[in-house]
Design a protein around this motif. Structure first.
Motif, short mmCIF file in Angstrom:
data_model
loop_
_atom_site.label_atom_id
_atom_site.label_comp_id
_atom_site.label_asym_id
_atom_site.label_seq_id
_atom_site.Cartn_x
_atom_site.Cartn_y
_atom_site.Cartn_z
N MET A 1 40.59 40.37 37.64
CA MET A 1 41.82 40.08 38.37
C MET A 1 41.72 38.73 39.09
O MET A 1 42.68 37.95 39.11
CB MET A 1 42.10 41.19 39.39
CG MET A 1 43.46 41.08 40.06
SD MET A 1 43.71 42.37 41.29
CE MET A 1 42.60 41.81 42.58
N ILE A 2 40.57 38.46 39.66
CA ILE A 2 40.36 37.16 40.33
C ILE A 2 40.50 36.03 39.31
O ILE A 2 41.13 35.00 39.59
CB ILE A 2 38.97 37.13 41.00
CG1 ILE A 2 38.95 38.06 42.21
CG2 ILE A 2 38.61 35.71 41.42
CD1 ILE A 2 37.57 38.26 42.81
N MET A 3 39.92 36.21 38.13
CA MET A 3 40.01 35.18 37.10
C MET A 3 41.46 34.90 36.72
O MET A 3 41.88 33.73 36.66
CB MET A 3 39.22 35.61 35.86
CG MET A 3 39.29 34.61 34.71
SD MET A 3 38.36 35.13 33.24
CE MET A 3 39.38 36.50 32.69
N GLU A 4 42.24 35.94 36.49
CA GLU A 4 43.65 35.75 36.12
C GLU A 4 44.43 35.10 37.26
O GLU A 4 45.27 34.23 37.01
CB GLU A 4 44.28 37.10 35.76
CG GLU A 4 43.75 37.71 34.48
CD GLU A 4 44.01 36.84 33.26
OE1 GLU A 4 45.03 36.14 33.24
OE2 GLU A 4 43.17 36.86 32.35
N GLY A 5 44.14 35.50 38.48
CA GLY A 5 44.84 34.91 39.61
C GLY A 5 44.53 33.44 39.80
O GLY A 5 45.43 32.61 40.02
N VAL A 6 43.25 33.08 39.70
CA VAL A 6 42.85 31.68 39.87
C VAL A 6 43.42 30.80 38.76
O VAL A 6 43.88 29.68 39.01
CB VAL A 6 41.31 31.59 39.93
CG1 VAL A 6 40.85 30.14 39.85
CG2 VAL A 6 40.79 32.23 41.21
N LEU A 7 43.39 31.30 37.53
CA LEU A 7 43.96 30.52 36.42
C LEU A 7 45.47 30.35 36.58
O LEU A 7 46.02 29.31 36.22
CB LEU A 7 43.65 31.22 35.09
CG LEU A 7 42.17 31.18 34.65
CD1 LEU A 7 41.96 32.06 33.44
CD2 LEU A 7 41.74 29.75 34.35
N SER B 1 47.63 26.87 36.98
CA SER B 1 48.81 26.57 36.14
C SER B 1 50.04 26.27 36.97
O SER B 1 51.08 25.88 36.41
CB SER B 1 49.08 27.76 35.21
OG SER B 1 47.97 28.04 34.39
N GLY B 2 49.98 26.48 38.28
CA GLY B 2 51.11 26.19 39.15
C GLY B 2 52.20 27.24 39.12
O GLY B 2 53.36 26.94 39.39
#
Length: 286
Positions: free
Chosen positions: A229-235, A239-240
């Motif tokens: 979940m952290i990975m998806e959120g940071v990416l 991406s803005g």
């Protein structure tokens, strides 16, 4: 403390002991039938020795630390991570990605993996490379965590094996020293002693090692969900994407019930704020 694990362990041993006592005629018979020190040496000693031979010493040294992790009751609060990532997304949208380095260090939620992921996007690394690096980090974490339950899986495999080995030793001794003048009595007593090691091996595997291994795997799975979940959120931040959209995307990692409780808390906070504003206006008009 992990109360459910302790209760399950005590209940399991308690029910087995109760079943043994209730099926026996006397306590002395239970002691004679189920307490056999040579069988313990063969089963427990052999299984532990084989485990020490099978796994690296580092894995054995980590066993006390892994047991501490097992006994912790605390659960990962995914809602807290979602709130943190949404806050970081708002800051990045207003002030740019560079401000996230200071922001993530000053937040209440201190997570080294989250900091690591945020620093990757602060350093202006390409999104594909960021994803690849984070996925590699998650794979390495999974490999390190696997050592936590590998010791117990190995011990669970060797327990019944050495129990059977002890049974074979008992049967060989029984047949070699059997007194034919005693008839079936000698055969029954010898068989009872030989089978105790199998009982010890099954108890070691199914009442101790397998539950510990499964609980460690469950904790690992819970942590991996948070890291994905952290990975998806940071990416998404890199991406803005809109902070509200990011929250909705990350909400898929939690249940509808948890989302409902979160919304109820948010509505409660809004009602409190509106009540305070109304009170201030009434005081100003007065």
């Amino acid at each position: 403390m992990n109360i459910s694990f302790i209760l399950g362990l005590l209940a399991g041993f308690g029910l087995v002991i109760f079943g043994i006592i209730s099926s026996s005629s006397s306590l002395s018979q239970v002691t004679q039938s189920f307490v056999d020190f040579p069988s313990m040496y063969i089963t427990f000693g052999g299984a532990i020795a084989a485990t020490v031979m099978s796994v690296p010493v580092k894995y054995l040294k980590d066993v006390p630390q892994n047991m501490k992790v097992l006994m912790k009751r605390e659960k990962i609060d995914l809602n807290l991570y979602i709130d943190t990532i949404e806050e970081l997304a708002k800051e990045a949208r207003l002030k740019g990605l560079l401000v996230l380095e200071e922001k993530v260090n000053s937040m209440d939620l201190q997570d080294e993996f989250l900091k690591y992921c945020v620093m990757l996007i602060v350093d202006a690394i390409e999104p594909t490379k960021v994803r690849a690096q984070i996925e590699n980090e998650i794979d390495c974490i999974e490999a390190r965590h696997a050592s936590a339950w590998k010791v117990f899986d190995t011990l669970a495999a060797f327990g019944p094996a050495f129990g059977m080995l002890g049974t074979l030793i008992g049967l060989i001794n029984m047949l070699a020293n059997m007194d034919t003048s005693q008839g079936a009595d000698a055969l029954g007593k010898g068989m009872s002693t030989a089978l105790v090691t199998t009982f010890y091996g099954s108890m070691l595997a199914n009442m101790v090692c397998a539950p510990i291994s499964n609980r460690l795997k469950a904790k690992h799975d819970e942590e991996m969900i948070a890291k994905e979940m952290i990975m998806e959120g940071v990416l998404s931040i890199q991406s803005g994407e809109n902070p509200k959209y990011i929250r909705e995307k990350l909400n898929s990692y939690i249940t509808y019930k948890e989302r409902g409780s979160e919304a109820a808390e948010a509505d409660g906070e809004k009602s409190k704020k509106s009540a305070k504003r109304g009170k201030k206006k009434s005081e100003a008009n007065a």
